[in-house]
Design an enzyme around this catalytic site. Structure first.
Site, PDB file in Angstrom:
ATOM      1  N   ASN A  21       0.804  -1.131   0.004  1.00 28.10           N
ATOM      2  CA  ASN A  21      -0.172   0.031  -0.056  1.00 28.10           C
ATOM      3  C   ASN A  21       0.784   1.222   0.162  1.00 28.10           C
ATOM      4  OD1 ASN A  21      -2.033  -2.204   2.070  1.00 28.10           O
ATOM      5  ND2 ASN A  21      -2.809  -1.093   0.181  1.00 28.10           N
ATOM      6  N   ARG A  72       9.273  -6.120 -14.802  1.00 29.96           N
ATOM      7  CA  ARG A  72      10.630  -5.620 -15.235  1.00 29.96           C
ATOM      8  C   ARG A  72      11.066  -4.553 -14.322  1.00 29.96           C
ATOM      9  NH1 ARG A  72       7.765  -6.019 -20.444  1.00 29.96           N
ATOM     10  NH2 ARG A  72       8.455  -7.437 -21.604  1.00 29.96           N
ATOM     11  N   ASP A  98      -3.211  -0.022  11.257  1.00 35.43           N
ATOM     12  CA  ASP A  98      -3.283   1.325  10.771  1.00 35.43           C
ATOM     13  C   ASP A  98      -4.392   1.995  11.015  1.00 35.43           C
ATOM     14  OD1 ASP A  98      -2.249   3.340   9.198  1.00 35.43           O
ATOM     15  OD2 ASP A  98      -2.462   2.720   7.223  1.00 35.43           O
ATOM     16  N   GLY A 145      -6.500   4.759   6.217  1.00 29.74           N
ATOM     17  CA  GLY A 145      -6.024   3.800   7.368  1.00 29.74           C
ATOM     18  C   GLY A 145      -7.050   2.732   7.160  1.00 29.74           C
TER      19      GLY A 145
END
Length: 407
Positions: free
Chosen positions: A236, A244, A291, A330
């Site tokens: 996140n 690549r 969070d 959050g």
């Protein structure tokens, strides 16, 4: 079983034995175990009803509680939480901060680090001073500065106009404001001053975390070599893993020096991605975090997050206005839900879940000498779960915050 949320001493006689439950030990889950608690600490642990596998001396119990049919796990350790119960750690209001702490404790989090949100340096310093007092009082395990030294391209729920390059002098100013209680700071290492700031943090004994970053694979590797040891909510607010251009995700996952934070709420990460991270990093390098913002433990509605307003709908928090409107802000997660999801949805074992929610974050924060496992001599921080992994008891330092009641 019903929950009683008042604080109660484990035993007026000085010692309590919790008997008959499955116990999540560092060596694995044991059946019909017994834990003796005295003076706020684990006085003895017996692996089975038979007299074997015992640490410490169980002695004469003042009270024996039969917890047959339940699971006892170590108290959860959250190293990244912004708020809960309608309050925020960014408020700089001690009573509001205590309400946040109380909310998460009732959900099994017995140790937590208070995370700030990007703001003016003077405001962050003022918040840090208040939070430092709570750390010194034993209510918190440290302070985490998430911003303002993060990328405007990956700001997420942080206000872009308040972001700034990570000037080591300004980093030092925030550390000084925290008066030795800073546990972690999130930095985008590709920004000017980023690597110097990572080195400063590492030298100061503060965890340097890579997050809210637009960093490349090589730049992330340089940050790890400079001393970064945590990935702030991996996946996140950072470039996606590319075949690549692997970006920061690959660098953070592959390096054994790095612990990766994961938000296991079913919104931030698909279960297959979470399982991939656990397999790649291994059990000892994964820390589940919330969070969480103010809506954790609350209903849908409008809530503050630092200087912003957040709308919560169906349990998902998003910025309600401004240039970052619609961004996930959050979570509304509590760690008991993260534990339950880990073992019922994600396919993790109880041992793996305990490692990610207790042992690993405690080790990273340097508090594993007193918490994070059910071991003789450590603080009596524990969570009692029923057969559906719902919380029916929470003990912190020998005091019941949620008391198991038969009924």
């Amino acid at each position: 079983m019903a929950q009683q949320q008042s604080v109660q001493r484990a035993s007026e006689a000085g010692r309590t034995v919790l008997a008959g439950a499955r116990i999540a030990r560092p060596s694995g889950v044991v059946e019909r175990g017994r834990i003796a608690v005295e003076g706020g600490r684990i006085a003895a642990v017996r692996s089975r009803d038979a007299d074997r596998g015992q640490e410490g001396d169980e002695g004469a119990a003042g009270e024996t509680m039969d917890l047959s049919g339940h699971l006892i796990v170590p108290g959860f350790v959250d190293m990244h939480v912004h708020g809960g119960g309608g309050g925020s750690f960014s408020s700089a209001d001690p009573e509001e901060c205590l309400a946040v702490i109380g909310t998460h404790r009732r959900h099994g989090t017995t140790s937590m680090v208070a995370s700030t949100v990007t703001g003016e340096l003077a405001d962050l310093a003022r918040q840090a001073a208040v939070l430092a007092e709570l750390v010194q009082q034993g209510e918190l395990a440290g302070v985490h500065f998430e911003g303002p030294f993060i990328s405007p391209h990956r700001c997420g729920a942080h206000q872009p106009e308040l972001l700034r390059d990570p000037d080591p002098a300004e980093v030092r100013r925030l550390l000084d404001a925290a008066r030795g209680t800073a546990a972690m700071m999130t930095v985008a290492p590709e920004l000017p001053g980023g690597l110097d700031s990572v080195r400063l943090l590492a030298d100061a004994g503060v965890v340097a975390a890579v997050g809210h970053t637009d960093s490349s694979y090589d730049a992330t590797r340089r940050a790890i070599d400079a001393g970064a040891t945590v990935a702030t909510h991996l996946f996140n607010a950072m470039p996606a893993l590319g075949h690549r251009a692997p970006g920061p995700v690959a660098a953070l996952l592959e390096d054994e020096r790095v612990t990766v934070e994961l938000i296991n709420d079913g919104t931030h990460l698909h279960p297959s991605v979470l399982q991939l991270a656990v397999r790649q990093a291994g059990d000892g390098r994964v820390a589940f975090i919330t969070d969480a913002m103010g809506a954790a433990g609350m209903s849908d509605g409008m809530y503050p997050l630092g200087p912003m307003q957040v709308e919560v709908t169906d349990g998902v928090a998003r910025i309600s206005g401004g240039p970052t409107a619609g961004s996930i802000a959050g979570s509304t997660l509590t760690l008991d839900r993260a534990f339950r999801r880990a073992v019922t949805v994600d396919g993790l074992t109880v041992d793996q879940a305990v490692q990610a929610l207790s042992a690993t974050p405690a080790r990273l924060l340097g508090i594993d000498d007193r918490t994070g496992s059910l071991t003789y001599g450590k603080d009596a921080d524990l969570v009692v779960l029923d057969a559906a992994y719902a919380v029916v008891g929470v003990m912190r330092r020998g005091e019941w915050l949620v008391h198991p009641q038969k009924g």
